[in-house]
Design a protein around this motif. Structure first.
Motif, short mmCIF file in Angstrom:
data_model
loop_
_atom_site.label_atom_id
_atom_site.label_comp_id
_atom_site.label_asym_id
_atom_site.label_seq_id
_atom_site.Cartn_x
_atom_site.Cartn_y
_atom_site.Cartn_z
N MET A 1 0.94 -1.03 0.07
CA MET A 1 0.01 -0.05 0.14
C MET A 1 1.06 1.09 0.06
O MET A 1 1.87 1.31 0.81
CB MET A 1 -0.86 -0.07 1.26
N GLU A 2 0.55 2.16 -0.97
CA GLU A 2 1.31 3.30 -1.13
C GLU A 2 0.46 4.54 -0.53
O GLU A 2 -0.77 4.50 -0.55
CB GLU A 2 1.39 3.77 -2.67
N TYR A 3 1.35 5.53 0.05
CA TYR A 3 0.45 6.68 0.88
C TYR A 3 0.94 8.07 0.29
O TYR A 3 2.15 7.87 -0.30
CB TYR A 3 0.84 6.66 2.36
N ILE A 4 0.02 8.94 0.29
CA ILE A 4 0.41 10.26 -0.34
C ILE A 4 -0.29 11.22 0.73
O ILE A 4 -0.71 10.84 1.92
CB ILE A 4 -0.42 10.29 -1.76
N SER A 5 0.20 12.25 0.54
CA SER A 5 -0.29 13.53 1.37
C SER A 5 -1.30 14.21 0.72
O SER A 5 -1.66 14.26 -0.47
CB SER A 5 0.87 14.47 1.54
N THR A 6 -2.37 14.65 1.52
CA THR A 6 -3.51 15.41 1.08
C THR A 6 -3.16 16.53 0.14
O THR A 6 -3.85 17.12 -0.66
CB THR A 6 -4.39 15.58 2.19
N ARG A 7 -1.99 17.01 0.55
CA ARG A 7 -1.28 18.22 -0.20
C ARG A 7 -0.52 18.16 -1.42
O ARG A 7 0.01 18.93 -1.82
CB ARG A 7 -0.75 19.27 0.96
N ASN A 8 -0.04 16.89 -1.46
CA ASN A 8 0.94 16.36 -2.64
C ASN A 8 0.89 14.92 -2.78
O ASN A 8 1.16 14.01 -2.12
CB ASN A 8 2.40 16.94 -2.06
N LYS A 9 0.30 14.76 -3.93
CA LYS A 9 0.19 13.26 -4.51
C LYS A 9 1.42 12.68 -5.06
O LYS A 9 1.38 11.44 -5.39
CB LYS A 9 -1.19 13.17 -5.39
N THR A 10 2.31 13.44 -5.22
CA THR A 10 3.58 12.89 -6.26
C THR A 10 4.41 12.27 -5.44
O THR A 10 5.13 11.41 -5.61
CB THR A 10 4.33 13.99 -6.92
N LEU A 11 4.60 12.57 -3.93
CA LEU A 11 5.57 11.99 -3.04
C LEU A 11 4.71 10.52 -2.70
O LEU A 11 3.61 10.59 -2.41
CB LEU A 11 5.83 12.89 -1.92
N LYS A 12 5.68 9.60 -2.38
CA LYS A 12 5.17 8.36 -2.21
C LYS A 12 5.75 7.97 -0.68
O LYS A 12 6.87 8.12 -0.57
CB LYS A 12 5.40 7.13 -2.97
N TYR A 13 5.04 7.29 -0.01
CA TYR A 13 5.17 6.92 1.43
C TYR A 13 4.87 5.37 1.60
O TYR A 13 3.75 5.01 1.17
CB TYR A 13 4.95 7.82 2.59
N ASN A 14 5.70 4.67 2.59
CA ASN A 14 5.25 3.34 2.82
C ASN A 14 4.57 3.43 4.10
O ASN A 14 4.66 4.36 5.00
CB ASN A 14 6.18 2.24 2.74
N PHE A 15 4.16 2.34 4.53
CA PHE A 15 3.14 2.28 5.97
C PHE A 15 4.21 2.84 6.92
O PHE A 15 3.57 3.57 8.02
CB PHE A 15 2.46 0.94 6.14
N LYS A 16 5.23 2.10 6.96
CA LYS A 16 6.15 2.52 8.20
C LYS A 16 6.49 4.01 8.25
O LYS A 16 6.55 4.56 9.45
CB LYS A 16 7.51 1.62 8.12
N ASP A 17 6.66 4.45 7.26
CA ASP A 17 6.95 6.08 7.31
C ASP A 17 5.58 6.68 7.65
O ASP A 17 6.12 7.60 8.63
CB ASP A 17 6.70 6.52 5.69
N LEU A 29 -2.03 15.65 5.50
CA LEU A 29 -2.08 14.51 6.05
C LEU A 29 -2.09 13.42 5.07
O LEU A 29 -2.44 13.33 4.15
CB LEU A 29 -3.67 14.24 6.66
N PHE A 30 -1.66 12.15 5.70
CA PHE A 30 -1.18 10.84 4.84
C PHE A 30 -2.64 10.35 4.70
O PHE A 30 -3.73 10.28 5.48
CB PHE A 30 -0.43 10.07 5.51
N ILE A 31 -2.67 9.68 3.50
CA ILE A 31 -4.07 9.11 2.82
C ILE A 31 -3.51 8.05 2.01
O ILE A 31 -2.51 8.01 1.32
CB ILE A 31 -5.01 9.82 2.26
N PRO A 32 -4.18 6.56 2.08
CA PRO A 32 -3.86 5.48 0.96
C PRO A 32 -3.98 6.09 -0.47
O PRO A 32 -5.18 6.86 -0.68
CB PRO A 32 -4.60 4.52 1.56
N ARG A 33 -3.12 5.70 -1.16
CA ARG A 33 -3.16 6.05 -2.75
C ARG A 33 -4.71 5.43 -3.23
O ARG A 33 -5.45 6.04 -3.82
CB ARG A 33 -2.20 5.88 -3.54
#
Ligand SMILES: *Cc1c(COP(=O)(O)O)cnc(C)c1O
Length: 458
Positions: A1-17, A29-33
């Protein structure tokens, strides 16, 4: 599962991040893609599971990159073994009112259901294995105690809890300040919960400070908490099969009711989510007028809902605005610079498809507790009482489930105003009552708070 920010969809984060950071670096805020959507036959299968198995299925959707299913299941079993109910939550019927008791964990509020899991995740994800993590958390009364109970005496973790001085109940304060562990620091801020939350968010967005103290957060903006809260919407819905079902939710920071929205997005056919507020009614106002404008926090009988800046609302905004990160940024910037933003008619209509909102003032809250006690011989806590009151806006004969968010014993002062009946002390907290309290009072200044934290960890 990849996560993004509500204010920026281009950066990717994983769950641990996202678990560790809590807040995205851009302040969003983080939100799942993507969100898993169950079909009818999958829902049918889920409806047969016990609480922990259901929780395993639902939570795994969001963290399968970091957890094997069996490991997650063990972690959840461990998290809930101290609850005083068999199935984590308890459902009671009083005439046409259905109460979902979410407060059978160690600190007597629904916050334990997510927080116990987060505490175990810190260990399981090896987050603190070679560097001490400093968790800084703002509380309107219940998050703090739940965090302390979950993280108390864990290796390489310190917890700094900021609560508004003199603005929480005596029992709420006692549960937090009597723990006596060396890794727990209680700080009473001469300000409101919104002040506490603002300071924590600011510390998170100051990269230098955040990195220096290896800061982490467990506030309701932490996505992992929302995920754990989705589970009980499914679980309780399944106990009332084949009916139109609404949930009424005592709301402050919009975390709990947002979890209900997520459940709906995942395919659970909930009718309406009813947002109950106290006199801090920003959410009622935004739904009825479109204007999101925080005013000064008014202390009320339901202190855990004394919130004007409902942080998780930004996540709803993201979906209302068609997942447009640029638009979310514009709105949030308006909020910061002009002190408000305004939704248009179409946007309000989208919110109203899923939500209704109603304010219940202190006088009404007391009346509700009093009448409920008289009619059903059962004592509601003041937060749950607002949901009972707000649920009356549903006029058809669909089923309403009230989320019971706290045990009444936490708010004895208020209960005494409403009824002469006694509330028995729950056994979870009996041992705390004659312990010495320990907390420090600080001015409402971020520099003082940062200095305090640095002083304690050096
Ligand atoms: C935290 C809390 C709420 C509000 O929940 P949010 O997720 O912040 O909306 C309501 N009732 C009680 C008892 C709480 O502790």
């Amino acid at each position: 599962m990849e996560y993004i920010s509500t204010r920026n969809k281009t950066l990717k984060y994983n769950f641990k991040d996202i678990f560790l950071r809590g807040l995205a670096p851009d302040g969003g805020l983080f939100i799942p893609r993507q969100i898993k959507k169950y079909n009818n036959s999958e829902i049918e299968k889920l409806s047969k599971l016990n609480y922990v198995d259901l929780a395993t299925e639902i939570i795994l959707n969001f963290c399968s990159s970091d957890f094997e299913k069996n490991k997650l299941k063990k972690l959840l079993e461990m998290s809930y073994k101290n609850f005083t109910t068999q199935e984590v939550i308890n459902i009671k019927k009083f005439g046409d009112i259905n109460l979902i008791e979410l407060y059978h964990g160690p600190t007597l509020a629904f916050k334990d259901i997510a927080m116990q899991v987060l505490g175990n995740m810190y260990d399981e994800l090896n987050i603190s294995s070679n560097k001490t993590v400093n968790i800084v958390v703002a509380t309107s009364g219940d998050t703090g105690s739940a965090a302390i109970a979950a993280l108390n005496d864990r290796k390489n973790i310190n917890v700094f809890v900021l609560h508004p001085y003199n603005k929480i109940s005596n029992i709420q304060r006692k549960i937090m300040t009597t723990v006596g562990s060396n890794n727990i620091y209680n700080i009473a801020i001469r300000g409101t919960f919104d002040d506490c939350q603002k300071h924590v968010k600011e510390m998170f967005s100051e990269n230098k400070f955040r990195e220096k103290i290896n800061m982490s957060g467990v506030n309701s903006i932490n996505w992992a908490r929302i995920v754990c809260q989705i589970v009980y919407y499914f679980y309780s819905y399944f106990k009332f099969k084949n009916k139109k079902i609404n949930f009424a939710v005592p709301t402050g920071n919009f975390g709990d009711v947002f979890a209900g929205y997520m459940a709906k997005k995942m395919g659970l056919p909930i009718e309406k989510l009813i947002i109950a507020t106290n006199e801090n009614d920003i959410l009622e106002r935004v739904i009825n007028t479109g204007e999101y404008k925080p005013s000064k926090v008014k202390p009320s009988l339901s202190p855990s809902m004394d919130v004007q800046i409902s942080s998780n609302f930004e996540r709803l905004l993201f979906y209302i605005l068609d997942e447009d990160d640029k638009k979310v940024s514009v709105f949030m910037n308006d909020l910061k610079l002009k002190g408000s933003f305004l939704l248009n008619k179409e946007q309000i209509a989208i919110i109203k498809k899923d939500f209704s909102a109603k304010k219940i003032n202190d006088k009404e809250t007391i009346e509700i507790i009093k009448n409920f006690s008289k009619n059903h011989d059962f004592i509601l806590d003041p937060h749950t009482a607002t949901a009972v009151g707000a649920s009356k806006i549903i006029k058809d004969n669909s089923v309403i489930l009230i989320l019971g968010t706290a045990h009444p014993y936490k708010f004895l002062e208020t209960i005494k105003m409403a009824t002469s009946k006694e509330v028995a002390m729950p056994k979870q907290i009996a041992h705390l009552m004659d312990k010495k309290e320990k907390y420090d009072v600080l001015e409402n200044k971020i520099t003082d708070i940062k200095e305090y934290i640095l002083g304690k960890i050096s």
